[in-house]
Design an enzyme around this catalytic site. Structure first.
Site, PDB file in Angstrom:
ATOM      1  N   ASP A 151      -2.181   8.633   7.647  1.00 32.71           N
ATOM      2  CA  ASP A 151      -3.143   7.790   8.346  1.00 32.71           C
ATOM      3  C   ASP A 151      -2.387   6.887   9.326  1.00 32.71           C
ATOM      4  O   ASP A 151      -1.186   7.105   9.555  1.00 32.71           O
ATOM      5  CB  ASP A 151      -3.992   7.001   7.333  1.00 32.71           C
ATOM      6  CG  ASP A 151      -3.184   5.984   6.518  1.00 32.71           C
ATOM      7  OD1 ASP A 151      -2.006   5.739   6.853  1.00 32.71           O
ATOM      8  OD2 ASP A 151      -3.737   5.410   5.560  1.00 32.71           O
ATOM      9  N   SER A 208       0.801  -1.226   0.000  1.00 29.38           N
ATOM     10  CA  SER A 208       0.000   0.000   0.000  1.00 29.38           C
ATOM     11  C   SER A 208       0.829   1.270   0.000  1.00 29.38           C
ATOM     12  O   SER A 208       0.309   2.345  -0.319  1.00 29.38           O
ATOM     13  CB  SER A 208      -0.943   0.014   1.212  1.00 29.38           C
ATOM     14  OG  SER A 208      -0.211  -0.133   2.415  1.00 29.38           O
ATOM     15  N   HIS A 224       0.508   5.087   6.804  1.00 28.15           N
ATOM     16  CA  HIS A 224       1.189   5.597   5.618  1.00 28.15           C
ATOM     17  C   HIS A 224       1.644   7.049   5.750  1.00 28.15           C
ATOM     18  O   HIS A 224       0.935   7.865   6.340  1.00 28.15           O
ATOM     19  CB  HIS A 224       0.259   5.486   4.400  1.00 28.15           C
ATOM     20  CG  HIS A 224      -0.310   4.112   4.224  1.00 28.15           C
ATOM     21  ND1 HIS A 224      -1.575   3.784   4.657  1.00 28.15           N
ATOM     22  CD2 HIS A 224       0.224   2.994   3.678  1.00 28.15           C
ATOM     23  CE1 HIS A 224      -1.806   2.507   4.381  1.00 28.15           C
ATOM     24  NE2 HIS A 224      -0.734   2.002   3.794  1.00 28.15           N
TER      25      HIS A 224
END
Length: 370
Positions: A335, A38, A338
């Site tokens: 977040d 991600s 990340h």
């Protein structure tokens, strides 16, 4: 007889036209083929039935190319891979492999195979139901490899991959966060495997996949190590450490893995003729940002800009109902997991044109010039 000659002449002319078209297609001077999780997913998970998605606001709120709409990137703007591609002169971002428009000459700018929740090991990320691990990502590149032969011709495709393409690999964090350290899984995993055995499996599996890419004509690689996992808002929140503390076990595992990764990449450089494997020292880069966040213009390196739960907004992922900070550029973390685009910009700068402290044995600008 005359009919047969006509058919043969038609087929010959058709082949000649095809060869002419191939000879007219010019590959760009720089392309990125992106593998990972991600941290660099550009939207592949949008096309999966998965719990790991970033296709909802406010993700992408600062992504100019989409007008601030979510694209599936797990950050507020560009990923590190996006920024590195721009700084190396690529005309557009590498498109997600699973996107329907990733066809034809569009793949000459590179392709992004990364998937949120994906890991080095096939079992990693099973809590998300669907995700694309490293092995399948390399399988997908094999498909792209055949398409490049069709677009450029075999000789030009080989040259394009060996000389003009950079293969970036950003993976490994999920193997710890959503496998070895995950509360519902880790008890069983740790009972059956020591940390040393688990990390050995990660290294050997990644080595196999990097070697597969080499056999498919990849030559210029940059491989990121695992960052300081114990310092992300998620780990700090669930372990209830102070703002200036990080979770020791998570960081120790990352450092053990990183030591072996460095040795493995040196071994590949030695044993795969013509290959250049760069180590991106993401661990020390992110730790530098976290330790000296004020000097980089950030106001916090502990609290997530978008998230909820715990002291650091680090338990519930970013979504439409999340609280969001007023100044996104002042947060190292977007977040619970990340970095923000502002942090990604700092990291990318060091990787493109930095010293051997953060990227070795050469930087990405030097790799591109080879």
């Amino acid at each position: 007889m005359a009919r047969l000659i006509s058919v043969l002449l038609f087929l010959f002319m058709l082949q000649l036209c095809s060869m002419t078209v191939l000879s007219l297609i010019e590959a760009p001077d720089s392309a990125s083929f992106v593998f990972g999780d991600s941290l660099v997913d550009a939207g592949n998970n949008n096309y999966l039935q998965t719990l790991s998605k970033a296709d909802i606001p406010p993700n992408g709120i600062d992504f100019t190319a989409s007008g601030g709409q979510p694209t599936g990137r797990f950050t507020n703007g560009r990923t590190i891979a996006d920024i590195v591609g721009e700084q190396l002169g690529q005309p557009s971002f590498a498109l997600p492999f699973l996107a329907p428009n990733t066809t034809g000459t569009a793949i000459l700018n590179g392709v992004n195979y990364a998937s949120g929740g994906g890991g080095i090991l096939n079992g990693t990320g099973q809590i998300f139901i669907n995700r694309i691990g490293m092995e399948v990502q390399v399988d997908f590149f094999n498909t792209t490899r055949k398409q490049l032969d069709e677009i450029l011709g075999e000789s030009k495709a080989k040259e394009f991959l060996m000389k003009k393409s950079i293969f970036s690999v950003t993976i490994g964090s999920n193997d710890f966060l959503n496998n070895y350290l995950f509360p519902l899984i880790s008890a069983t995993v740790r009972l059956n495997q020591s940390p040393e055995s688990f990390i050995d499996e990660m290294i050997n599996t990644l080595k196999t996949q990097l070697t597969r890419l080499y056999t498919l004509d990849a030559r210029k690689f940059v491989v990121g190590n695992v960052g300081p996992l114990g310092c992300i808002p998620y780990q700090k929140s669930i372990n209830r450490v102070s703002p200036n503390e990080c979770v020791t076990l998570a960081n120790q595992l990352a450092m053990q893995y990183n030591t072996q990764l460095r040795t493995m990449l040196a071994d590949l450089n030695k044993n795969l003729p013509g290959a250049r494997f760069l180590l991106a020292n993401v661990y020390d880069l992110v730790l530098e940002l976290i330790t000296n966040y004020n000097s980089y213009g950030f106001s916090t390196a502990s609290v997530a800009c978008c998230g909820n739960g715990g002291q650091y907004a680090g338990i519930i992922p970013c979504g439409p109902t999340s609280s969001m900070c007023d100044d996104r550029s002042a947060h190292v973390f977007w977040d619970p997991y990340h970095p923000s685009e502002a942090a990604n910009l700092v990291i990318a700068k060091y990787l493109v044109n930095g010293s051997t402290k953060y990227i070795s044995p050469i930087n990405l600008l030097q790799l591109k010039a080879l």
